[in-house]
Design a protein around this motif. Sequence first.
Motif, mmCIF file in Angstrom:
data_model
loop_
_atom_site.group_PDB
_atom_site.id
_atom_site.type_symbol
_atom_site.label_atom_id
_atom_site.label_comp_id
_atom_site.label_asym_id
_atom_site.label_seq_id
_atom_site.Cartn_x
_atom_site.Cartn_y
_atom_site.Cartn_z
ATOM 1 N N GLY A 106 1.126 -1.165 0.036
ATOM 2 C CA GLY A 106 -0.116 -0.196 0.012
ATOM 3 C C GLY A 106 0.834 1.201 0.298
ATOM 4 N N THR A 107 0.537 2.314 1.059
ATOM 5 C CA THR A 107 1.061 3.465 0.751
ATOM 6 C C THR A 107 2.040 4.032 2.034
ATOM 7 O OG1 THR A 107 -0.557 4.827 2.138
ATOM 8 C CG2 THR A 107 -0.633 5.099 -0.704
ATOM 9 N N GLU A 108 2.202 2.773 3.187
ATOM 10 C CA GLU A 108 2.684 3.389 4.254
ATOM 11 C C GLU A 108 3.392 1.972 4.942
ATOM 12 O OE1 GLU A 108 -0.755 5.878 6.694
ATOM 13 O OE2 GLU A 108 -0.662 3.192 6.356
ATOM 14 N N TYR A 109 4.597 2.649 5.827
ATOM 15 C CA TYR A 109 5.213 1.560 5.908
ATOM 16 C C TYR A 109 6.048 2.466 7.931
ATOM 17 C CZ TYR A 109 7.605 0.299 2.146
ATOM 18 O OH TYR A 109 8.393 -0.036 1.083
ATOM 19 N N LEU A 110 5.053 1.410 8.416
ATOM 20 C CA LEU A 110 5.034 1.364 9.785
ATOM 21 C C LEU A 110 6.269 1.150 11.094
ATOM 22 C CD1 LEU A 110 3.533 2.367 12.699
ATOM 23 C CD2 LEU A 110 2.204 0.494 12.574
ATOM 24 N N TYR A 111 7.356 1.560 11.543
ATOM 25 C CA TYR A 111 8.350 1.206 12.625
ATOM 26 C C TYR A 111 7.371 1.415 14.143
ATOM 27 C CZ TYR A 111 10.410 2.405 7.790
ATOM 28 O OH TYR A 111 10.110 2.711 6.501
ATOM 29 N N ILE A 112 8.123 0.165 14.669
ATOM 30 C CA ILE A 112 7.491 0.113 15.811
ATOM 31 C C ILE A 112 8.512 0.094 16.893
ATOM 32 C CG2 ILE A 112 6.142 -0.884 17.789
ATOM 33 C CD1 ILE A 112 4.627 -2.032 15.546
ATOM 34 N N ASP A 113 9.329 1.372 17.456
ATOM 35 C CA ASP A 113 9.499 1.010 18.572
ATOM 36 C C ASP A 113 9.527 -0.140 19.718
ATOM 37 O OD1 ASP A 113 11.659 1.023 20.628
ATOM 38 O OD2 ASP A 113 12.150 3.677 20.465
ATOM 39 N N TYR A 114 9.596 -1.321 20.118
ATOM 40 C CA TYR A 114 8.857 -2.012 21.040
ATOM 41 C C TYR A 114 9.642 -2.050 22.294
ATOM 42 C CZ TYR A 114 6.450 -6.118 22.118
ATOM 43 O OH TYR A 114 5.146 -7.127 23.052
ATOM 44 N N GLU A 115 10.983 -1.701 22.234
ATOM 45 C CA GLU A 115 11.613 -1.734 23.445
ATOM 46 C C GLU A 115 10.378 0.073 24.172
ATOM 47 O OE1 GLU A 115 15.880 -1.942 24.357
ATOM 48 O OE2 GLU A 115 15.648 -0.318 23.294
ATOM 49 N N ASN A 116 9.956 0.955 23.531
ATOM 50 C CA ASN A 116 9.786 1.638 24.217
ATOM 51 C C ASN A 116 8.451 1.815 24.310
ATOM 52 O OD1 ASN A 116 8.264 4.905 22.976
ATOM 53 N ND2 ASN A 116 10.563 4.854 24.056
ATOM 54 N N VAL A 117 7.425 0.951 23.104
ATOM 55 C CA VAL A 117 5.742 1.168 23.710
ATOM 56 C C VAL A 117 5.377 -0.397 22.977
ATOM 57 C CG1 VAL A 117 5.083 3.578 23.286
ATOM 58 C CG2 VAL A 117 5.751 1.350 21.003
ATOM 59 N N MET A 134 7.143 -2.993 10.992
ATOM 60 C CA MET A 134 8.254 -4.019 11.330
ATOM 61 C C MET A 134 8.517 -3.532 12.263
ATOM 62 S SD MET A 134 10.784 -2.382 8.532
ATOM 63 C CE MET A 134 8.609 -1.675 8.355
ATOM 64 N N ILE A 135 8.455 -4.383 13.681
ATOM 65 C CA ILE A 135 7.691 -4.483 14.968
ATOM 66 C C ILE A 135 9.522 -4.790 15.565
ATOM 67 C CG2 ILE A 135 7.210 -5.209 17.444
ATOM 68 C CD1 ILE A 135 5.028 -6.273 16.029
ATOM 69 N N ILE A 136 10.143 -3.977 16.145
ATOM 70 C CA ILE A 136 11.810 -3.702 16.233
ATOM 71 C C ILE A 136 12.558 -3.644 17.663
ATOM 72 C CG2 ILE A 136 14.542 -2.739 16.252
ATOM 73 C CD1 ILE A 136 12.785 -1.284 13.234
ATOM 74 N N MET A 137 13.072 -4.507 18.277
ATOM 75 C CA MET A 137 13.040 -5.163 19.576
ATOM 76 C C MET A 137 14.449 -4.884 20.094
ATOM 77 S SD MET A 137 10.860 -9.061 19.169
ATOM 78 C CE MET A 137 11.432 -9.447 20.737
ATOM 79 N N PHE A 145 6.214 7.236 5.854
ATOM 80 C CA PHE A 145 6.936 6.302 7.007
ATOM 81 C C PHE A 145 6.437 7.629 7.680
ATOM 82 C CE2 PHE A 145 8.960 6.864 2.534
ATOM 83 C CZ PHE A 145 9.108 5.144 2.855
ATOM 84 N N ILE A 146 6.073 5.929 8.744
ATOM 85 C CA ILE A 146 5.436 6.530 10.199
ATOM 86 C C ILE A 146 6.280 5.819 11.688
ATOM 87 C CG2 ILE A 146 3.593 6.297 11.736
ATOM 88 C CD1 ILE A 146 1.989 6.107 9.035
ATOM 89 N N ILE A 147 6.745 6.182 12.780
ATOM 90 C CA ILE A 147 7.212 6.258 13.491
ATOM 91 C C ILE A 147 6.401 5.773 14.661
ATOM 92 C CG2 ILE A 147 9.541 5.822 15.118
ATOM 93 C CD1 ILE A 147 10.575 7.345 13.084
ATOM 94 N N TYR A 148 6.089 4.608 15.198
ATOM 95 C CA TYR A 148 5.589 4.566 16.287
ATOM 96 C C TYR A 148 6.693 4.569 17.554
ATOM 97 C CZ TYR A 148 2.103 2.941 19.982
ATOM 98 O OH TYR A 148 1.265 2.900 21.404
ATOM 99 N N SER A 149 6.667 5.407 18.103
ATOM 100 C CA SER A 149 7.024 5.363 20.405
ATOM 101 C C SER A 149 6.695 6.892 20.266
ATOM 102 C CB SER A 149 9.141 5.852 19.082
ATOM 103 O OG SER A 149 9.583 6.230 20.401
ATOM 104 N N LYS A 150 6.962 7.360 21.846
ATOM 105 C CA LYS A 150 6.710 8.039 22.429
ATOM 106 C C LYS A 150 7.913 9.265 22.928
ATOM 107 C CE LYS A 150 2.336 5.807 24.772
ATOM 108 N NZ LYS A 150 2.055 5.582 23.853
ATOM 109 N N ASP A 151 9.236 8.476 22.349
ATOM 110 C CA ASP A 151 10.387 9.006 22.671
ATOM 111 C C ASP A 151 10.364 10.403 21.172
ATOM 112 O OD1 ASP A 151 13.133 10.202 23.408
ATOM 113 O OD2 ASP A 151 13.417 8.348 23.751
#
Length: 211
Positions: A19-30, A45-48, A103-109
């Motif tokens: 589709g149109t989006e990439y999501l990178y999840i900072d699994y240490e943070n969230v 991508m769930i990155i640990m 490009f989306i980063i999911y993190s509260k940092d």
Amino acid sequence: MATFGQATPSAFGHYRAAGTEYLYIDYENVQDVKVDLIKKTMKVMIIMGKNQTKVPIELVQKTQPFGNAVEWIRVNGKGRNALDFFIAFYLGKDVAADSGKTFIIYSKDTGYDPLINHLKKSGIKAKRIVSFQELGQNKAIKIDEAGVKKVKEILIKVAANKRPKKRSSLTGFIIALLKGTPKQDIDKIIEDLFIEKIVFEENGLIKYSLD
């Protein structure tokens, strides 16, 4: 709990977003990954971190139907914010190969914000989100306005050096303040505080914007 071995970074990125989006999840943070809000056309991508060897088996099972579109990566890095550099690296690879996507980063940092701002200035669609609610297309984000208002009013009265400095201590603070409130409602209020930018996280510490 599912146990994870070391990921192979060179294998990462072969699957491109349909589709149109990439999501990178900072699994240490969230860790609150809401699989039901992941779009079928999104590459996730769930990155640990190195020491995160276990995750809830229920979460892994929920991501399995997505196949290669959801990838778990455990990186070999130590030190504060080590994961940030890996996410920046993987994001950069995908931008180079697929620059027309979002490009989306999911993190509260907030440590990712300089990277996000640089990408935007370069004409790349990029953003950081603090809640899965922000992935909703054309859906209003539901905020617990009463809960947020009450917590904010109390925090204003607390001396700056006495306010909670970690997310865990902020949780304890709100639990004590709103006695009897279910934990899921407490978590929702904390998420809403981040969405409203009343609190934010910087280098692992909670900061406040209470004006």
